[in-house]
Design a protein around this motif. Sequence first.
Motif, short mmCIF file in Angstrom:
data_model
loop_
_atom_site.label_atom_id
_atom_site.label_comp_id
_atom_site.label_asym_id
_atom_site.label_seq_id
_atom_site.Cartn_x
_atom_site.Cartn_y
_atom_site.Cartn_z
N ARG A 37 0.36 -1.38 0.32
CA ARG A 37 -0.04 0.13 -0.17
C ARG A 37 0.60 1.33 0.31
N GLU A 38 0.26 2.36 -0.57
CA GLU A 38 1.04 3.26 -0.56
C GLU A 38 1.36 3.73 0.92
N LEU A 39 2.03 4.82 1.49
CA LEU A 39 2.03 4.90 2.86
C LEU A 39 1.34 6.47 3.16
N PRO A 40 1.06 6.86 3.90
CA PRO A 40 1.00 8.52 3.74
C PRO A 40 2.30 9.12 3.49
N SER A 41 2.71 10.48 3.78
CA SER A 41 4.15 11.00 2.33
C SER A 41 4.37 11.98 3.96
N ARG A 42 4.94 12.11 5.03
CA ARG A 42 5.67 13.15 5.86
C ARG A 42 6.12 14.57 5.13
N GLU A 43 6.23 13.53 3.57
CA GLU A 43 6.80 15.45 2.95
C GLU A 43 6.04 15.79 2.45
N ALA A 44 4.28 15.56 1.79
CA ALA A 44 3.22 16.08 1.37
C ALA A 44 2.24 17.01 2.81
N LEU A 45 2.57 16.31 4.01
CA LEU A 45 1.92 16.21 5.38
C LEU A 45 2.91 17.65 5.74
N GLU A 46 4.29 17.58 6.16
CA GLU A 46 4.50 18.96 6.26
C GLU A 46 4.35 19.90 5.74
N GLU A 47 3.88 20.07 3.98
CA GLU A 47 3.53 20.61 2.94
C GLU A 47 1.86 20.87 3.12
N ILE A 48 1.18 20.46 3.67
CA ILE A 48 0.01 20.59 4.13
C ILE A 48 -0.10 20.86 5.86
N LEU A 49 0.73 20.86 6.34
CA LEU A 49 0.40 21.30 7.59
C LEU A 49 0.85 22.85 7.67
N ALA A 50 2.50 23.13 6.78
CA ALA A 50 2.94 24.57 6.40
C ALA A 50 1.50 25.60 5.65
N ASP A 51 0.47 24.85 5.12
CA ASP A 51 -0.92 25.58 4.61
C ASP A 51 -1.65 25.64 5.61
N LEU A 52 -1.80 24.97 6.42
CA LEU A 52 -3.19 25.33 7.21
C LEU A 52 -2.26 26.37 8.29
N PHE A 53 -1.80 25.74 8.68
CA PHE A 53 -0.93 27.02 9.33
C PHE A 53 -0.95 28.51 9.07
N ALA A 54 -0.75 28.45 7.75
CA ALA A 54 -1.08 29.83 6.63
C ALA A 54 -2.38 30.32 6.73
N SER A 55 -3.22 29.21 6.81
CA SER A 55 -4.20 29.72 6.75
C SER A 55 -5.09 29.79 8.21
N LEU A 56 -4.62 29.71 9.12
CA LEU A 56 -4.96 30.27 10.74
C LEU A 56 -4.79 31.30 11.09
N PHE A 57 -3.11 31.09 10.91
CA PHE A 57 -2.95 32.61 10.69
C PHE A 57 -1.71 33.41 9.62
N PRO A 58 -2.52 34.24 8.52
CA PRO A 58 -1.91 34.49 7.40
C PRO A 58 -0.98 34.74 7.41
N THR A 59 -0.95 36.11 8.67
CA THR A 59 -0.06 37.55 8.26
C THR A 59 1.44 36.13 9.22
N HIS A 60 1.37 35.80 10.32
CA HIS A 60 2.54 35.10 10.76
C HIS A 60 3.13 34.06 10.10
N TYR A 61 2.17 33.16 9.77
CA TYR A 61 2.97 31.68 8.83
C TYR A 61 2.18 31.84 7.59
N GLY A 62 1.95 32.65 6.72
CA GLY A 62 1.28 33.02 5.26
C GLY A 62 2.88 34.14 4.47
N ARG A 63 2.32 34.96 4.39
CA ARG A 63 2.66 36.37 4.04
C ARG A 63 2.56 37.30 4.69
N ALA A 64 3.63 38.34 5.36
CA ALA A 64 3.46 39.72 5.82
C ALA A 64 2.78 40.88 5.29
#
Length: 302
Positions: A37-64
């Motif tokens: 089976r194809e395992l979940p990807s840590r690299e993909a999850l790290e990208e997802i987390l970066a985007d989720l953090f940015a969506s929750l706090f856009p100017t702190h974790y997204g773009r200033a």
Amino acid sequence: MSTHHLIPSSFNLSQVVGELRRSREETHKIRHLGRVRELPSREALEEILADLFASLFPTHYGRADLTDESIDYFVGNVLSVALNKLSEQIRRGLYFSSNGNLEGEHRFDALAEKLTSQFAAQLPAIRALIVSDIRAAMSGDPAATSVSEILLCYPGVNAAIHYRIAHALYQLGAPLLARFISEIAHSRTGVDIHPGAQIGEGFFIDHGTGVVIGQTAILGKNIRLYQAVTLGAKRFPEDDEGNLIKGAERHPILEDDVVIYAGATVLGRITIGARSTIGGNVWLTKSVPPDSNISQAQTLGH
């Protein structure tokens, strides 16, 4: 300049490869359900987390440089990317939380999309909990000077954000993904919170490193922990055949407004009463009533 080329046959590769196959397929087979089976990807999850953090706090974790006009577009864009990636990772994870029943395998795509939609609907509530954690850090640490400092520099708050996301996925039925996220947080912050733990609003870990919170721990509102605190199990119950019983309630319950200082170890399904303070380096395996003040000297005296 000369280079030396090793001859592959000198490694007996064909024999080694064959023996590794026998180990995988016969003598030491541990493959889930016996299928690749194809395992979940840590690299993909790290990208997802970066985007989720940015969506929750856009100017702190997204773009200033975001403005009132551009911020919603930015959030919508990063969320669209993150949720599409998340749906695929949830689909992969479903194979490992299906309890061996793959009859509905053809429905995993639709189920993953449904779970992702349910997770997206929870994001405002998740953000509200994170804001309560930030406020707890602001009021609980005299060194904190701003919300920005807390979001950017506090590993305990960073771990709490990961936990809030992971816990939502855990409850929705994506436990492997949730556990993956908690391990990403662990490697980044030194804080190890199992996504199954239940933690109320206003949660603050000061300094962070070395904190461990077990799967069945229940923490009320306004809990404050310091570094190297362990909320763990005293023993691991077994069934009649000597196998560990998975998911048994074995971790502490902390009622509201409990403070536990650095290095304390609290073990077993015990209850720490509301407004209690547990001192540094205390080893505690018995329940204490509300408004208790437990020091190392007291526990050594028993």
